[in-house]
Enzyme design. Structure first.
Site, PDB file in Angstrom:
ATOM      1  N   ASP A  50      19.427  -3.963 -12.512  1.00 22.21           N
ATOM      2  CA  ASP A  50      20.654  -3.875 -13.301  1.00 22.21           C
ATOM      3  C   ASP A  50      20.548  -2.785 -14.359  1.00 22.21           C
ATOM      4  OD1 ASP A  50      21.809  -6.003 -11.954  1.00 22.21           O
ATOM      5  OD2 ASP A  50      21.002  -7.484 -13.350  1.00 22.21           O
ATOM      6  N   HIS A  51      21.694  -2.361 -14.821  1.00 17.89           N
ATOM      7  CA  HIS A  51      21.781  -1.480 -15.982  1.00 17.89           C
ATOM      8  C   HIS A  51      22.233  -2.315 -17.180  1.00 17.89           C
ATOM      9  CE1 HIS A  51      21.651   2.559 -13.897  1.00 17.89           C
ATOM     10  NE2 HIS A  51      21.814   1.736 -12.876  1.00 17.89           N
TER      11      HIS A  51
END
Length: 205
Positions: free
Chosen positions: A72-73
């Site tokens: 994820d970011h």
């Protein structure tokens, strides 16, 4: 002589392996990336699979272009770009964000024994696939999947049971995935020919 080995994983060309461990008879398909992960005995991934921060059980079947533990970011900061945490790629005087990477690696996907993840499917971080679960091609799995359940779609939803609950419970209790290599070979004809219920009756499950 068989190409698969109890001693050494069969890693095809162009793979990128980082901080990962492999059990007996494991195969990693061409161009796959495996990072901070473990694949237990007899599990394999086909071409260009991307596996990160995952614990994968025995006899897992991972099709081409599947992604497990997709990273994820950050979404609660002003930006979500690499420069926040891969900062040393952009500035000589900046360090990587070690805490961000440690958090990412802590979000482990758990894949049970005798599972099948279809081509192009994605399993998100911290998701657990129960033993015997099946993920259809192209599905995006954002929530845990119960044992011996087939899911499909984006996001993935239950399609049907792979085995009735009673049969699934008996298969889990039998735990054939823990049998020796020789015991598996001795039962190979029955694995091929028998439906699960008949196999359980013969082998005491």
């Amino acid at each position: 002589m068989a190409r698969l080995s109890a001693e050494t994983p069969f890693i095809h060309p162009e793979c990128h392996i980082t901080d990962s461990t492999f059990g007996a008879y494991v195969e990693i398909g061409r161009g796959s990336r495996v990072a901070h992960a473990s694949l237990d005995d007899y599990s394999y991934c086909d071409r260009y699979a991307d596996i990160a921060n995952a614990r994968i059980g025995k006899f897992s079947n991972i099709a081409a272009f599947a992604r497990i533990g997709a990273t994820d970011h950050p979404l609660d900061t002003a930006a979500c770009h690499h420069f926040l945490y891969r900062s040393d790629d952009y500035w000589d005087d900046a360090d990587r964000d070690a805490a961000f990477f440690a958090h990412r690696q802590s979000r482990v996907a758990e894949i049970g024994h005798d599972t099948w993840i279809g081509a192009g499917a994605m399993v998100k971080p911290e998701v657990t696939l129960g033993h015997g679960a099946v993920v259809a091609a192209g599905a995006v799995v954002t929530k845990d999947v119960a044992p011996y359940t087939i899911v499909a779609g984006t996001p993935a939803k239950v399609l049907r049971l792979r085995q009735p609950t009673e049969v699934a419970d008996r298969l889990i209790a039998l735990a054939w995935w823990d049998w020796s290599h020789d015991a598996l070979r001795a039962a190979l004809r029955d694995f091929r020919a028998m439906r699960a219920e008949a196999f359980l009756e013969k082998y005491g499950g």
